[in-house]
Write a protein that holds these residues in place. Structure first.
Motif, PDB file in Angstrom:
ATOM      1  N   LYS A  27       0.832  -1.210   0.000  1.00  0.00           N
ATOM      2  CA  LYS A  27       0.000   0.000   0.000  1.00  0.00           C
ATOM      3  C   LYS A  27       0.868   1.262   0.000  1.00  0.00           C
ATOM      4  N   ILE A  28       1.946   1.252   0.790  1.00  0.00           N
ATOM      5  CA  ILE A  28       2.834   2.416   0.847  1.00  0.00           C
ATOM      6  C   ILE A  28       3.540   2.619  -0.499  1.00  0.00           C
ATOM      7  N   ILE A  29       3.978   1.532  -1.118  1.00  0.00           N
ATOM      8  CA  ILE A  29       4.662   1.658  -2.405  1.00  0.00           C
ATOM      9  C   ILE A  29       3.699   2.178  -3.477  1.00  0.00           C
ATOM     10  N   LEU A  84      10.000  -7.934  -0.217  1.00  0.00           N
ATOM     11  CA  LEU A  84      10.863  -7.471  -1.308  1.00  0.00           C
ATOM     12  C   LEU A  84      10.615  -8.216  -2.614  1.00  0.00           C
ATOM     13  N   ASP A  85      10.699  -9.535  -2.590  1.00  0.00           N
ATOM     14  CA  ASP A  85      10.524 -10.300  -3.827  1.00  0.00           C
ATOM     15  C   ASP A  85       9.162 -10.034  -4.457  1.00  0.00           C
ATOM     16  N   TYR A  86       8.138  -9.973  -3.624  1.00  0.00           N
ATOM     17  CA  TYR A  86       6.768  -9.762  -4.108  1.00  0.00           C
ATOM     18  C   TYR A  86       6.631  -8.417  -4.817  1.00  0.00           C
ATOM     19  N   VAL A  87       7.111  -7.322  -4.186  1.00  0.00           N
ATOM     20  CA  VAL A  87       6.919  -6.001  -4.778  1.00  0.00           C
ATOM     21  C   VAL A  87       7.865  -5.763  -5.961  1.00  0.00           C
ATOM     22  N   GLN A  88       9.039  -6.382  -5.949  1.00  0.00           N
ATOM     23  CA  GLN A  88       9.924  -6.246  -7.112  1.00  0.00           C
ATOM     24  C   GLN A  88       9.292  -6.853  -8.355  1.00  0.00           C
ATOM     25  N   ASN A  89       8.531  -7.926  -8.172  1.00  0.00           N
ATOM     26  CA  ASN A  89       7.845  -8.561  -9.298  1.00  0.00           C
ATOM     27  C   ASN A  89       6.589  -7.803  -9.727  1.00  0.00           C
ATOM     28  N   LYS A  90       6.003  -7.045  -8.800  1.00  0.00           N
ATOM     29  CA  LYS A  90       4.733  -6.376  -9.082  1.00  0.00           C
ATOM     30  C   LYS A  90       4.915  -4.998  -9.723  1.00  0.00           C
ATOM     31  N   PHE A  91       5.942  -4.256  -9.298  1.00  0.00           N
ATOM     32  CA  PHE A  91       6.115  -2.880  -9.758  1.00  0.00           C
ATOM     33  C   PHE A  91       7.299  -2.778 -10.719  1.00  0.00           C
ATOM     34  N   VAL A 141      13.116   2.611  -1.767  1.00  0.00           N
ATOM     35  CA  VAL A 141      13.987   1.877  -0.844  1.00  0.00           C
ATOM     36  C   VAL A 141      13.133   1.399   0.317  1.00  0.00           C
ATOM     37  N   ILE A 142      13.076   0.088   0.508  1.00  0.00           N
ATOM     38  CA  ILE A 142      12.394  -0.451   1.680  1.00  0.00           C
ATOM     39  C   ILE A 142      13.381  -0.356   2.836  1.00  0.00           C
ATOM     40  N   ALA A 143      13.306   0.755   3.565  1.00  0.00           N
ATOM     41  CA  ALA A 143      14.278   1.058   4.613  1.00  0.00           C
ATOM     42  C   ALA A 143      13.875   0.401   5.927  1.00  0.00           C
ATOM     43  N   CYS A 144      13.593  -0.883   5.847  1.00  0.00           N
ATOM     44  CA  CYS A 144      13.131  -1.653   7.009  1.00  0.00           C
ATOM     45  C   CYS A 144      13.470  -3.112   6.744  1.00  0.00           C
ATOM     46  N   ASN A 145      14.171  -3.730   7.664  1.00  0.00           N
ATOM     47  CA  ASN A 145      14.592  -5.113   7.461  1.00  0.00           C
ATOM     48  C   ASN A 145      13.424  -6.091   7.516  1.00  0.00           C
ATOM     49  N   THR A 146      12.497  -5.881   8.449  1.00  0.00           N
ATOM     50  CA  THR A 146      11.332  -6.763   8.537  1.00  0.00           C
ATOM     51  C   THR A 146      10.501  -6.675   7.258  1.00  0.00           C
ATOM     52  N   ALA A 147      10.284  -5.456   6.774  1.00  0.00           N
ATOM     53  CA  ALA A 147       9.512  -5.264   5.545  1.00  0.00           C
ATOM     54  C   ALA A 147      10.227  -5.864   4.340  1.00  0.00           C
ATOM     55  N   THR A 148      11.567  -5.781   4.323  1.00  0.00           N
ATOM     56  CA  THR A 148      12.329  -6.416   3.254  1.00  0.00           C
ATOM     57  C   THR A 148      12.119  -7.920   3.276  1.00  0.00           C
ATOM     58  N   SER A 149      12.204  -8.508   4.471  1.00  0.00           N
ATOM     59  CA  SER A 149      11.993  -9.955   4.610  1.00  0.00           C
ATOM     60  C   SER A 149      10.613 -10.368   4.125  1.00  0.00           C
ATOM     61  N   ALA A 150       9.615  -9.528   4.440  1.00  0.00           N
ATOM     62  CA  ALA A 150       8.227  -9.885   4.147  1.00  0.00           C
ATOM     63  C   ALA A 150       7.830  -9.659   2.697  1.00  0.00           C
TER      64      ALA A 150
END
Length: 274
Positions: free
Chosen positions: A58-60, A84-91, A73-82
């Motif tokens: 939602k934020i992206i 990153l792969d999903y949003v890189q494929n979507k946007f 930049v996902i400036a959060c390690n937890t958010a990166t773990s949750a």
């Protein structure tokens, strides 16, 4: 607007991700930054990673379609773990996470390959750092410690003092006993505590700040794809937005402004979740 003139978007669960913004300020002083801290849902660490991924998506969406950023930049390690792969494929725009570059740095500089990671429960339990390190060196000796109290202390603007030192001693004792030689600060809140953490761990342990490694990756990538700002004669403009302004402490504003080297640190509230 020409793509290279657009801002870089950053997101975090709160104000911890400003440590990443600080490194980007230093390395890319001409770039505009739009920072979004989801203080309404802070902390992300204990939350289900599927829920965190929903927040991140939602934020992206907001940063791309409302703020017209050129990269996120996902400036959060937890958010990166949750997420990153999903949003890189979507946007379609470049989206960066916190983990890979720091894992590579740890393996590169660790003399004895005894590497520790401290982070939130979500980051530590996801094994994201551990798996990333093992991809670079399958024989690395790994240690991990969840340090959720650090997030609360930083959000309250407590970067030092007896309470912080006592908490740090308790968290870091197992890592000191294991004689690790490098320590990844696997949460963007933790660099605020770097002087104390370095003192406790001692001179034989190298602290690795993923925020710095992230800034280097952003600069290298945007240079390659020609998205860095070409006109660098003007002053960069930085905007700081949160989903719940009432959850930012006055003490953090005072200490955080000095830490970030900003004359003024003002936040605007935009609750995109209501």
């Amino acid at each position: 607007m020409e793509d290279s003139k657009r801002a870089i978007g950053l997101l975090d669960s709160g104000v911890g991700g400003l440590t990443v913004a600080r490194e980007i300020f230093k390395l890319l002083p001409e770039e505009d930054i739009i920072y979004y801290g989801d203080t309404l849902h802070l902390p992300y660490g204990p939350k289900d990673l599927d829920l965190v991924r929903e927040y991140v998506e939602k934020i992206i969406n907001y940063l791309i379609y409302k703020k017209k950023v050129k990269a996120v930049v996902i400036a959060c390690n937890t958010a990166t773990s949750a997420a990153l792969d999903y949003v890189q494929n979507k946007f379609e725009i470049p989206i960066f996470g916190m983990i890979k570059s720091a894992a590579a740095k740890a393996v590169k500089i660790s003399n004895r390959q005894k590497i520790a990671v401290i982070g939130t429960e979500g980051t530590v339990n996801s094994l994201a750092y551990q798996n990333a390190i093992l991809k670079f060196n399958s024989r690395a000796d790994l240690y991990a410690e969840a340090c959720p109290k650090f997030v609360e202390l930083v959000e309250e603007g407590k970067f030092d003092g007896a309470e912080v030192e006592r908490t740090a001693q308790n968290y870091l004792l197992p890592l000191k006993e294991a004689k690790v030689d490098s320590l990844i600060l696997g949460c963007t809140h933790f660099p605020y505590l770097s002087p104390l953490l370095a003192e406790i761990m001692g001179d034989d342990v190298t602290l690795i700040n993923p925020a710095h490694e992230m800034a280097v990756e952003v600069k290298d990538t945007l240079t390659k794809i020609e998205l860095l700002k070409k006109d660098i004669t003007g002053n960069a403009e930085h905007k700081f937005i949160v989903s719940d302004k009432s959850r930012i402490s006055r003490r953090f504003l005072e200490h955080g402004r000095r830490f970030l080297g900003l004359e003024v640190l003002n936040f605007k509230e935009e609750n995109i979740f209501s």
